[in-house]
Design a protein around this motif. Structure first.
Motif, PDB file in Angstrom:
ATOM      1  N   MET A  97     -40.172  36.628  -3.104  1.00  0.00           N
ATOM      2  CA  MET A  97     -40.930  37.973  -2.477  1.00  0.00           C
ATOM      3  C   MET A  97     -40.296  39.140  -3.277  1.00  0.00           C
ATOM      4  O   MET A  97     -39.120  39.394  -3.441  1.00  0.00           O
ATOM      5  CB  MET A  97     -40.743  37.824  -1.431  1.00  0.00           C
ATOM      6  CG  MET A  97     -41.757  36.955  -0.590  1.00  0.00           C
ATOM      7  SD  MET A  97     -43.432  37.390  -0.698  1.00  0.00           S
ATOM      8  CE  MET A  97     -44.031  36.260   0.505  1.00  0.00           C
ATOM      9  N   LYS A  98     -41.401  40.056  -3.741  1.00  0.00           N
ATOM     10  CA  LYS A  98     -40.934  41.436  -4.213  1.00  0.00           C
ATOM     11  C   LYS A  98     -41.366  42.315  -3.010  1.00  0.00           C
ATOM     12  O   LYS A  98     -42.478  42.053  -2.558  1.00  0.00           O
ATOM     13  CB  LYS A  98     -41.482  41.526  -5.553  1.00  0.00           C
ATOM     14  CG  LYS A  98     -41.070  40.773  -6.730  1.00  0.00           C
ATOM     15  CD  LYS A  98     -41.864  40.998  -7.912  1.00  0.00           C
ATOM     16  CE  LYS A  98     -41.432  39.961  -8.937  1.00  0.00           C
ATOM     17  NZ  LYS A  98     -41.877  40.370 -10.290  1.00  0.00           N
ATOM     18  N   THR A  99     -40.546  43.569  -2.998  1.00  0.00           N
ATOM     19  CA  THR A  99     -41.296  44.498  -2.101  1.00  0.00           C
ATOM     20  C   THR A  99     -41.439  45.723  -2.934  1.00  0.00           C
ATOM     21  O   THR A  99     -40.867  46.150  -3.862  1.00  0.00           O
ATOM     22  CB  THR A  99     -40.001  44.688  -1.123  1.00  0.00           C
ATOM     23  OG1 THR A  99     -39.499  43.445  -0.273  1.00  0.00           O
ATOM     24  CG2 THR A  99     -40.395  45.713  -0.159  1.00  0.00           C
ATOM     25  N   TYR A 100     -42.752  46.529  -2.336  1.00  0.00           N
ATOM     26  CA  TYR A 100     -42.984  47.541  -3.223  1.00  0.00           C
ATOM     27  C   TYR A 100     -43.251  48.583  -2.074  1.00  0.00           C
ATOM     28  O   TYR A 100     -43.526  48.396  -0.911  1.00  0.00           O
ATOM     29  CB  TYR A 100     -44.320  47.383  -3.738  1.00  0.00           C
ATOM     30  CG  TYR A 100     -44.229  46.500  -5.089  1.00  0.00           C
ATOM     31  CD1 TYR A 100     -44.205  46.860  -6.285  1.00  0.00           C
ATOM     32  CD2 TYR A 100     -44.434  45.065  -4.995  1.00  0.00           C
ATOM     33  CE1 TYR A 100     -44.263  46.048  -7.454  1.00  0.00           C
ATOM     34  CE2 TYR A 100     -44.344  44.204  -5.817  1.00  0.00           C
ATOM     35  CZ  TYR A 100     -44.289  44.660  -7.217  1.00  0.00           C
ATOM     36  OH  TYR A 100     -44.218  43.928  -8.395  1.00  0.00           O
ATOM     37  N   LEU A 101     -43.094  49.718  -2.434  1.00  0.00           N
ATOM     38  CA  LEU A 101     -43.005  51.120  -1.683  1.00  0.00           C
ATOM     39  C   LEU A 101     -44.567  51.716  -2.478  1.00  0.00           C
ATOM     40  O   LEU A 101     -44.555  51.873  -3.461  1.00  0.00           O
ATOM     41  CB  LEU A 101     -42.037  51.906  -1.850  1.00  0.00           C
ATOM     42  CG  LEU A 101     -41.926  53.435  -0.926  1.00  0.00           C
ATOM     43  CD1 LEU A 101     -41.978  52.814   0.596  1.00  0.00           C
ATOM     44  CD2 LEU A 101     -40.756  54.140  -1.218  1.00  0.00           C
ATOM     45  N   PHE A 102     -45.183  52.108  -1.270  1.00  0.00           N
ATOM     46  CA  PHE A 102     -46.536  52.651  -1.559  1.00  0.00           C
ATOM     47  C   PHE A 102     -46.557  54.058  -1.115  1.00  0.00           C
ATOM     48  O   PHE A 102     -46.173  54.486  -0.139  1.00  0.00           O
ATOM     49  CB  PHE A 102     -47.683  51.780  -0.976  1.00  0.00           C
ATOM     50  CG  PHE A 102     -47.890  50.591  -1.619  1.00  0.00           C
ATOM     51  CD1 PHE A 102     -48.678  50.417  -2.776  1.00  0.00           C
ATOM     52  CD2 PHE A 102     -47.337  49.486  -0.937  1.00  0.00           C
ATOM     53  CE1 PHE A 102     -48.723  48.888  -3.309  1.00  0.00           C
ATOM     54  CE2 PHE A 102     -47.173  48.149  -1.528  1.00  0.00           C
ATOM     55  CZ  PHE A 102     -48.160  47.884  -2.771  1.00  0.00           C
ATOM     56  N   TYR A 103     -47.076  55.052  -2.088  1.00  0.00           N
ATOM     57  CA  TYR A 103     -46.806  56.549  -1.784  1.00  0.00           C
ATOM     58  C   TYR A 103     -48.129  57.077  -2.487  1.00  0.00           C
ATOM     59  O   TYR A 103     -48.570  56.633  -3.420  1.00  0.00           O
ATOM     60  CB  TYR A 103     -45.513  57.079  -2.144  1.00  0.00           C
ATOM     61  CG  TYR A 103     -45.039  57.119  -3.508  1.00  0.00           C
ATOM     62  CD1 TYR A 103     -45.321  58.071  -4.271  1.00  0.00           C
ATOM     63  CD2 TYR A 103     -44.434  55.884  -4.150  1.00  0.00           C
ATOM     64  CE1 TYR A 103     -44.881  58.123  -5.542  1.00  0.00           C
ATOM     65  CE2 TYR A 103     -44.119  55.989  -5.402  1.00  0.00           C
ATOM     66  CZ  TYR A 103     -44.476  57.000  -6.290  1.00  0.00           C
ATOM     67  OH  TYR A 103     -44.068  56.966  -7.285  1.00  0.00           O
ATOM     68  N   ASN A 145     -46.205  39.424  -6.456  1.00  0.00           N
ATOM     69  CA  ASN A 145     -46.822  40.435  -7.492  1.00  0.00           C
ATOM     70  C   ASN A 145     -47.209  41.797  -6.862  1.00  0.00           C
ATOM     71  O   ASN A 145     -47.421  41.784  -5.402  1.00  0.00           O
ATOM     72  CB  ASN A 145     -47.638  39.990  -8.584  1.00  0.00           C
ATOM     73  CG  ASN A 145     -48.764  39.473  -7.882  1.00  0.00           C
ATOM     74  OD1 ASN A 145     -49.318  39.980  -7.112  1.00  0.00           O
ATOM     75  ND2 ASN A 145     -49.444  38.350  -8.415  1.00  0.00           N
ATOM     76  N   ILE A 146     -47.395  42.620  -7.531  1.00  0.00           N
ATOM     77  CA  ILE A 146     -47.937  44.069  -7.031  1.00  0.00           C
ATOM     78  C   ILE A 146     -49.153  43.777  -6.280  1.00  0.00           C
ATOM     79  O   ILE A 146     -49.648  44.531  -5.329  1.00  0.00           O
ATOM     80  CB  ILE A 146     -47.938  45.124  -8.157  1.00  0.00           C
ATOM     81  CG1 ILE A 146     -47.983  46.579  -7.453  1.00  0.00           C
ATOM     82  CG2 ILE A 146     -48.927  44.912  -9.114  1.00  0.00           C
ATOM     83  CD1 ILE A 146     -47.892  47.639  -8.106  1.00  0.00           C
ATOM     84  N   ASP A 147     -50.185  42.953  -6.709  1.00  0.00           N
ATOM     85  CA  ASP A 147     -51.463  43.006  -6.300  1.00  0.00           C
ATOM     86  C   ASP A 147     -51.341  42.280  -4.826  1.00  0.00           C
ATOM     87  O   ASP A 147     -52.040  42.635  -3.928  1.00  0.00           O
ATOM     88  CB  ASP A 147     -52.391  41.919  -7.162  1.00  0.00           C
ATOM     89  CG  ASP A 147     -52.768  42.683  -8.594  1.00  0.00           C
ATOM     90  OD1 ASP A 147     -52.799  43.897  -8.422  1.00  0.00           O
ATOM     91  OD2 ASP A 147     -52.711  41.990  -9.567  1.00  0.00           O
ATOM     92  N   GLU A 148     -50.749  41.056  -4.820  1.00  0.00           N
ATOM     93  CA  GLU A 148     -50.371  40.578  -3.379  1.00  0.00           C
ATOM     94  C   GLU A 148     -49.747  41.484  -2.324  1.00  0.00           C
ATOM     95  O   GLU A 148     -50.238  41.656  -1.488  1.00  0.00           O
ATOM     96  CB  GLU A 148     -49.597  39.290  -3.489  1.00  0.00           C
ATOM     97  CG  GLU A 148     -49.455  38.470  -2.284  1.00  0.00           C
ATOM     98  CD  GLU A 148     -48.734  37.102  -2.564  1.00  0.00           C
ATOM     99  OE1 GLU A 148     -47.482  37.059  -2.068  1.00  0.00           O
ATOM    100  OE2 GLU A 148     -49.440  36.362  -3.270  1.00  0.00           O
TER     101      GLU A 148
END
Length: 72
Positions: A1-7, A34-37
């Motif tokens: 799993m990858k973690t993304y921060l949205f801003y 991935n980023i879409d998920e």
């Protein structure tokens, strides 16, 4: 799993002297393969976002440990 921060770079806030300050608003984070998920996860878990007027959401992958309690 990858973690993304949205801003977003939309919006502004005020500093401690009540002066308007342009800044970036952290909207939340999401996890996925991935980023879409991760973006779908973010939208499901941060449903308040649909009540806001943000149109430009930016994502960055978190790849290391965070550094906390920094002072200017």
């Amino acid at each position: 799993m990858k973690t993304y921060l949205f801003y977003t770079s939309e919006g502004y806030t005020y500093d401690s002297l009540h002066n308007e300050a342009n800044n970036m608003q952290i909207l939340g984070h999401g996890e996925g393969i991935n980023i879409d998920e991760a973006f779908e996860h973010f939208k499901q878990n941060q449903s308040y976002i649909f009540k806001q007027a943000f149109t430009n959401v930016i994502a960055i992958q978190i790849v290391g440990n965070s550094i906390l309690n920094l002072e200017l």
